[in-house]
Write a protein that holds these residues in place. Structure first.
Motif, PDB file in Angstrom:
ATOM      1  N   PRO A 138      64.029  30.070  23.699  1.00  0.00           N
ATOM      2  CA  PRO A 138      64.779  29.956  22.451  1.00  0.00           C
ATOM      3  C   PRO A 138      66.121  29.302  22.757  1.00  0.00           C
ATOM      4  O   PRO A 138      66.620  29.469  23.867  1.00  0.00           O
ATOM      5  CB  PRO A 138      64.974  31.404  21.996  1.00  0.00           C
ATOM      6  CG  PRO A 138      64.064  32.211  22.844  1.00  0.00           C
ATOM      7  CD  PRO A 138      63.764  31.442  24.064  1.00  0.00           C
ATOM      8  N   PRO A 139      66.740  28.585  21.861  1.00  0.00           N
ATOM      9  CA  PRO A 139      66.388  28.431  20.449  1.00  0.00           C
ATOM     10  C   PRO A 139      65.286  27.422  20.172  1.00  0.00           C
ATOM     11  O   PRO A 139      64.925  27.245  19.011  1.00  0.00           O
ATOM     12  CB  PRO A 139      67.694  27.961  19.839  1.00  0.00           C
ATOM     13  CG  PRO A 139      68.365  27.202  20.924  1.00  0.00           C
ATOM     14  CD  PRO A 139      67.993  27.892  22.181  1.00  0.00           C
TER      15      PRO A 139
ATOM     16  N   PRO B  18      67.897  28.677  34.827  1.00  0.00           N
ATOM     17  CA  PRO B  18      68.093  29.211  33.476  1.00  0.00           C
ATOM     18  C   PRO B  18      69.223  28.513  32.723  1.00  0.00           C
ATOM     19  O   PRO B  18      69.323  28.615  31.496  1.00  0.00           O
ATOM     20  CB  PRO B  18      68.418  30.687  33.708  1.00  0.00           C
ATOM     21  CG  PRO B  18      68.820  30.785  35.133  1.00  0.00           C
ATOM     22  CD  PRO B  18      68.176  29.673  35.871  1.00  0.00           C
ATOM     23  N   THR B  19      70.059  27.787  33.493  1.00  0.00           N
ATOM     24  CA  THR B  19      71.191  27.137  32.832  1.00  0.00           C
ATOM     25  C   THR B  19      70.802  25.821  32.172  1.00  0.00           C
ATOM     26  O   THR B  19      71.612  25.213  31.484  1.00  0.00           O
ATOM     27  CB  THR B  19      72.302  26.858  33.860  1.00  0.00           C
ATOM     28  OG1 THR B  19      71.695  26.197  34.982  1.00  0.00           O
ATOM     29  CG2 THR B  19      72.967  28.127  34.308  1.00  0.00           C
ATOM     30  N   TRP B  20      69.591  25.363  32.402  1.00  0.00           N
ATOM     31  CA  TRP B  20      69.189  24.073  31.856  1.00  0.00           C
ATOM     32  C   TRP B  20      69.109  24.114  30.340  1.00  0.00           C
ATOM     33  O   TRP B  20      68.771  25.136  29.755  1.00  0.00           O
ATOM     34  CB  TRP B  20      67.842  23.661  32.432  1.00  0.00           C
ATOM     35  CG  TRP B  20      67.966  23.023  33.790  1.00  0.00           C
ATOM     36  CD1 TRP B  20      69.047  23.096  34.602  1.00  0.00           C
ATOM     37  CD2 TRP B  20      66.998  22.259  34.472  1.00  0.00           C
ATOM     38  NE1 TRP B  20      68.817  22.423  35.756  1.00  0.00           N
ATOM     39  CE2 TRP B  20      67.567  21.896  35.711  1.00  0.00           C
ATOM     40  CE3 TRP B  20      65.702  21.841  34.174  1.00  0.00           C
ATOM     41  CZ2 TRP B  20      66.885  21.136  36.641  1.00  0.00           C
ATOM     42  CZ3 TRP B  20      65.018  21.072  35.101  1.00  0.00           C
ATOM     43  CH2 TRP B  20      65.608  20.719  36.328  1.00  0.00           C
ATOM     44  N   SER B  21      69.352  22.953  29.761  1.00  0.00           N
ATOM     45  CA  SER B  21      69.279  22.864  28.303  1.00  0.00           C
ATOM     46  C   SER B  21      67.818  22.842  27.866  1.00  0.00           C
ATOM     47  O   SER B  21      66.913  22.642  28.671  1.00  0.00           O
ATOM     48  CB  SER B  21      69.977  21.596  27.828  1.00  0.00           C
ATOM     49  OG  SER B  21      69.198  20.481  28.163  1.00  0.00           O
ATOM     50  N   SER B  22      67.603  23.025  26.575  1.00  0.00           N
ATOM     51  CA  SER B  22      66.240  23.054  26.032  1.00  0.00           C
ATOM     52  C   SER B  22      65.473  21.786  26.390  1.00  0.00           C
ATOM     53  O   SER B  22      64.307  21.839  26.797  1.00  0.00           O
ATOM     54  CB  SER B  22      66.289  23.198  24.519  1.00  0.00           C
ATOM     55  OG  SER B  22      66.989  24.352  24.174  1.00  0.00           O
ATOM     56  N   ALA B  23      66.118  20.632  26.249  1.00  0.00           N
ATOM     57  CA  ALA B  23      65.437  19.372  26.519  1.00  0.00           C
ATOM     58  C   ALA B  23      65.041  19.273  27.985  1.00  0.00           C
ATOM     59  O   ALA B  23      63.938  18.835  28.330  1.00  0.00           O
ATOM     60  CB  ALA B  23      66.333  18.207  26.134  1.00  0.00           C
ATOM     61  N   GLN B  24      65.938  19.729  28.874  1.00  0.00           N
ATOM     62  CA  GLN B  24      65.624  19.680  30.309  1.00  0.00           C
ATOM     63  C   GLN B  24      64.447  20.594  30.630  1.00  0.00           C
ATOM     64  O   GLN B  24      63.561  20.240  31.398  1.00  0.00           O
ATOM     65  CB  GLN B  24      66.863  20.104  31.121  1.00  0.00           C
ATOM     66  CG  GLN B  24      67.900  19.004  31.233  1.00  0.00           C
ATOM     67  CD  GLN B  24      69.169  19.513  31.892  1.00  0.00           C
ATOM     68  OE1 GLN B  24      69.671  20.588  31.569  1.00  0.00           O
ATOM     69  NE2 GLN B  24      69.674  18.736  32.827  1.00  0.00           N
TER      70      GLN B  24
ATOM     71  N   LEU C 145      55.468  24.743  12.055  1.00  0.00           N
ATOM     72  CA  LEU C 145      55.668  23.291  11.975  1.00  0.00           C
ATOM     73  C   LEU C 145      56.669  22.824  13.024  1.00  0.00           C
ATOM     74  O   LEU C 145      56.449  21.832  13.709  1.00  0.00           O
ATOM     75  CB  LEU C 145      56.156  22.912  10.578  1.00  0.00           C
ATOM     76  CG  LEU C 145      55.100  22.925   9.484  1.00  0.00           C
ATOM     77  CD1 LEU C 145      55.735  22.713   8.123  1.00  0.00           C
ATOM     78  CD2 LEU C 145      54.067  21.826   9.741  1.00  0.00           C
ATOM     79  N   TYR C 146      57.771  23.567  13.147  1.00  0.00           N
ATOM     80  CA  TYR C 146      58.765  23.177  14.157  1.00  0.00           C
ATOM     81  C   TYR C 146      58.209  23.382  15.565  1.00  0.00           C
ATOM     82  O   TYR C 146      58.449  22.580  16.466  1.00  0.00           O
ATOM     83  CB  TYR C 146      60.064  23.977  13.975  1.00  0.00           C
ATOM     84  CG  TYR C 146      60.935  23.440  12.864  1.00  0.00           C
ATOM     85  CD1 TYR C 146      61.726  22.311  13.082  1.00  0.00           C
ATOM     86  CD2 TYR C 146      60.975  24.044  11.629  1.00  0.00           C
ATOM     87  CE1 TYR C 146      62.523  21.797  12.064  1.00  0.00           C
ATOM     88  CE2 TYR C 146      61.770  23.551  10.603  1.00  0.00           C
ATOM     89  CZ  TYR C 146      62.554  22.423  10.822  1.00  0.00           C
ATOM     90  OH  TYR C 146      63.339  21.921   9.836  1.00  0.00           O
ATOM     91  N   GLY C 147      57.458  24.465  15.756  1.00  0.00           N
ATOM     92  CA  GLY C 147      56.874  24.743  17.080  1.00  0.00           C
ATOM     93  C   GLY C 147      55.886  23.668  17.488  1.00  0.00           C
ATOM     94  O   GLY C 147      55.747  23.352  18.678  1.00  0.00           O
ATOM     95  N   ALA C 148      55.195  23.065  16.500  1.00  0.00           N
ATOM     96  CA  ALA C 148      54.231  22.002  16.794  1.00  0.00           C
ATOM     97  C   ALA C 148      54.917  20.830  17.476  1.00  0.00           C
ATOM     98  O   ALA C 148      54.331  20.140  18.302  1.00  0.00           O
ATOM     99  CB  ALA C 148      53.557  21.545  15.511  1.00  0.00           C
ATOM    100  N   GLN C 149      56.202  20.620  17.131  1.00  0.00           N
ATOM    101  CA  GLN C 149      56.918  19.500  17.750  1.00  0.00           C
ATOM    102  C   GLN C 149      56.917  19.619  19.266  1.00  0.00           C
ATOM    103  O   GLN C 149      56.762  18.639  19.981  1.00  0.00           O
ATOM    104  CB  GLN C 149      58.363  19.454  17.232  1.00  0.00           C
ATOM    105  CG  GLN C 149      58.448  19.049  15.771  1.00  0.00           C
ATOM    106  CD  GLN C 149      59.855  18.964  15.271  1.00  0.00           C
ATOM    107  OE1 GLN C 149      60.726  19.699  15.725  1.00  0.00           O
ATOM    108  NE2 GLN C 149      60.092  18.081  14.315  1.00  0.00           N
ATOM    109  N   VAL C 150      57.067  20.840  19.760  1.00  0.00           N
ATOM    110  CA  VAL C 150      57.060  21.045  21.205  1.00  0.00           C
ATOM    111  C   VAL C 150      55.624  21.140  21.709  1.00  0.00           C
ATOM    112  O   VAL C 150      55.212  20.427  22.625  1.00  0.00           O
ATOM    113  CB  VAL C 150      57.850  22.311  21.581  1.00  0.00           C
ATOM    114  CG1 VAL C 150      57.607  22.670  23.045  1.00  0.00           C
ATOM    115  CG2 VAL C 150      59.315  22.107  21.320  1.00  0.00           C
TER     116      VAL C 150
END
Lengths: 351, 378
Positions: free
Chosen positions: B324-325, B231-237, B167-172
């Motif tokens: 991840p995360p 690799p330093t980028w945040s998840s959103a980036q 369910l959480y993975g579907a968000q992405v």
């Protein structure tokens, strides 16, 4: 009567290119020295077979195509006499308020995704004439004038019949209150029963608003009833102009005779058909030498194959034929004529 | 369709015309779409999927990073209506679990504890979550009372609930395609409009660029572009970078199709009519050309989303996509890379079923839209 529009020696050719480098391999002379006059308040018919350049002429006048040479003089109520060929953007925009076009096929000239209000109101909105409630009132008035209910205002063209759609096209063309209306075969896409209605509507509107029509058509029967002056074109050249009545009574050019003879008449089984033009229209990319019509002309002589005839004035008419004075051609009401003696010579010339 | 049009025409008598409702193009399109049953089914599935992705925090019994260490590698452990004696329980329950070490193989073995029954409960307190950062709550739709555990699709090697993580993975996974398509729509449609309308050298350059991107092998190009993401980028980036990578390859074909449509439309009578009424180039483009291409564009967009979802899944599976995360379906499948894992933990492949279901639904919807895009044809 003063001339609202005067076309003088207009030329327009399209180059044919081929290959990946777009090398020019030839050109089509769509308009070759075309001249005619459209008097204010009258209806001028522009006739000829398909491919003769009559629609090209219409679009050149409207500014959709740029003429290569010549002059198109428009008598604008505000700007006075202006040459549309050399017109800049300002003059173009100004004069277009006074000249509009009615298109052949209402199915393609009305954007299917716009309501009648948007369609008819578009010219008014673009040119900042009216907006909002005043625009709606004006569109309602236009709808009534072309005989459509104002309830149709928020409908889409697909909800209307072909004849109703063409009325919408006419309403749109009249929205800006133009002086000149270029009608590009306005009825040829309509059912026969609707054609007469549409023509009558155009006649009524002309009387009400002192409109001037340039009526592009290939249907000679319609031209005979609807126009005051007729301009006959063949392969980009004007071959004959003159008052419609006189021309249909007694054409001066063999091509005009052939066109008139080809008008279907109820009850006419054999008469007239003999004089209809034989063969196909030659390719405009490779027109015949001399008089363009000579391969199909039953009266052609050697001079016709060699020399291009000039557009000569004969009384109130002009004609582009070497033998205009000598030939006695049959018009619409003339009785059946005996077979033309020189028919044999056509078959000899290899058609 | 025809009967509606016919109604409108025959409605000339005043009384009847009052009652005739006139359908816009959009309504006609919608009606035609509804006739295609498969497309409607696909649409319903997609709506459910997107809703559950949006409400993932509420629907999932556990948080996406919530680990149940002692129950790692747990097989799916479902709800029961009948207990060991055959008695019927109107409210389903789960058995308690006990982990023991097999003295012979030294493997963890889970045994069911028949005495412990945890009935399914609605609106239980769980880990706090937020929906779109707006609604914060810790009430979850369903669950069982601690220490009972509810692992519908089992757990992964780290003891995380696979169902919740899907369910959480579907968000992405479901949205990266939308963002990617939106981007390629923006680039593709504007490029198509400009090149189709003006032509000339710019058109030539753009066409060659499109040909080059199309001629490139897709996966290596994606990999190369994805490798460029720091690799330093945040998840959103990373998320947005991935959607840009996905759209790089799709805008070209969209631009070409729009260009082809504009090429034929720009000489059509209604565009000429607009020009003869002094319409500006911008107006012709926005009011006449764009709406006429839109239905076709939307169909292509719908059919492009699945390939973007697959693209994200592939990149994440290879470890170059979402990191991840953050969770995505591709990342969930990433855990099932080795044959060993697939043999021992086959339930880790369940996310693939969701990928397939989504792709098929999008294709059904796309097909239905293609048929409905031109409501005037039969």
């Amino acid at each position: 009567m003063t001339a609202l529009l005067e076309v003088r020696g207009v030329k327009k050719s399209f180059s044919l290119s081929s290959g990946i480098f777009g090398k020019t391999t030839g050109e089509v002379r769509a308009l070759d020295d075309v001249s005619f006059t459209v008097p204010a308040g009258s209806t001028v018919g522009l006739v000829g077979e398909s491919g003769c350049g009559k629609s090209t002429m219409g679009h050149t006048i409207m500014g959709g195509l740029q003429a290569d040479a010549g002059e198109i003089i428009f008598n604008d109520p505000e700007l006075g006499q202006v040459d549309l060929v050399k017109a800049d953007k300002y003059v173009r925009h100004k004069t277009r308020l006074n000249m509009q076009m009615i298109f052949q096929d209402p199915n393609s000239s009305l954007n299917p995704r716009m309501t009648l209000l948007d369609l008819i109101g578009e010219p008014l909105l673009i040119n900042r004439v009216l907006k909002g409630k005043a625009l709606e009132d004006r569109v309602a008035q236009l709808l009534e004038q072309v005989g459509l209910s104002t309830r149709y205002m928020r409908r889409y063209p697909h909800a209307l019949s072909g004849g109703q759609r063409q009325r919408v096209v006419i309403a749109r063309a009249l929205a800006l209150n133009p002086r000149l209306v270029v009608a590009d075969e306005p009825i040829s896409a309509l059912d026969v029963s609707i054609q007469a209605q549409t023509l009558n509507l155009m006649k009524d509107l002309q009387a009400e608003r002192q409109l001037t029509y340039l009526f592009v058509a290939h249907d000679l029967g319609v031209v005979n009833h609807f126009t005051d002056t007729t301009v006959v074109m063949y392969l980009g050249r004007v071959v004959e102009t003159g008052p419609t009545k006189a021309m249909f009574q007694r054409p001066l050019h063999p091509y005009s005779e052939a066109l008139i003879a080809s008008v279907p008449r109820i009850g006419a089984h054999k008469s007239g058909t003999k004089r209809a033009a034989v063969g196909e229209v030659p390719s405009a990319a490779n027109p015949p030498s001399g008089c363009h019509f000579h391969p199909r002309c039953p009266y052609a002589q050697d001079i016709c194959r060699a020399t291009v005839p000039d557009l000569r004035t004969v009384g109130d008419r002009s004609v582009r034929c070497h033998f205009a004075d000598e030939l006695n051609l049959a018009g619409i009401d003339s009785p059946a004529v005996p077979p033309i003696p020189s028919v044999a010579s056509i078959s000899e010339s290899g058609l | 369709m025809t009967d509606i049009a016919a109604d409108a025409i025959s409605a000339a008598p005043a009384a009847k015309a009052e009652r005739t409702t006139v359908l816009s193009v959009r309504q006609l399109t919608w009606r035609k779409f509804l006739r295609n049953k498969l497309a409607v089914v696909g649409l319903i599935i997609l709506v459910i999927m997107y809703l559950s992705a949006l409400l993932a925090g509420f629907i999932a019994p556990y948080g996406d990073r919530e680990t149940h260490g002692q129950f790692a590698r747990q097989a799916p452990h479902g709800l029961n209506f009948f207990d060991e004696t055959g008695a019927f329980h109107p409210v389903p329950f789960v058995y308690g679990l006990k982990r023991t070490l097999d003295p012979k193989t030294f493997q963890q073995v889970t045994t069911i504890v028949p005495e412990q029954k945890y009935p399914l409960q609605l609106f239980v307190k769980g880990q706090p979550y937020s929906i779109l950062g707006l609604i914060k709550s810790d009430i979850r739709l369903f669950g069982v009372e601690a220490p009972g555990k509810l692992f519908i699709f089992g757990t992964d090697t780290k003891g995380r609930d696979v169902f919740s993580r899907i369910l959480y993975g579907a968000q992405v996974s479901l949205t990266v395609g939308l963002v990617g398509v939106a981007l390629s729509l923006l680039i593709g449609v504007s490029m198509g409009l400009i090149t189709g309308y003006f032509g000339g050298w710019f058109d030539n350059v753009v066409q060659r660029v499109i040909e080059m991107t199309m001629a490139f092998p897709q996966i290596p190009l994606w990999l190369a572009l994805a490798a460029l993401i720091p690799p330093t980028w945040s998840s959103a980036q990373v998320y947005f970078a991935i959607s840009i990578v996905l759209s790089v390859l799709t805008w070209g074909s969209l631009a070409r199709q729009v260009r082809a449509m504009v090429l034929s439309l720009k000489t059509s009578d209604f565009v000429r009519a607009a020009k003869y009424s002094n319409a500006s180039t911008a107006r012709v483009m926005v009011k006449h050309l764009l709406p006429s291409t839109m239905s076709h564009v939307l169909v292509i967009a719908t059919l492009t989303i699945p390939s973007m979802i697959l693209g994200e899944t592939a990149l994440s599976f290879l470890g170059l996509g979402i990191k991840p995360p953050m969770t995505s379906w591709g990342l969930l499948l990433n855990e099932a890379q080795s044959v060993q894992v697939i043999i021992e933990l086959p339930w880790l492949l369940i996310p693939a079923i969701f990928v397939v279901l989504t792709i098929i639904s999008f294709n059904f919807v796309g097909d239905g839209m293609r048929d409905a895009a031109d409501p005037f044809s039969r």
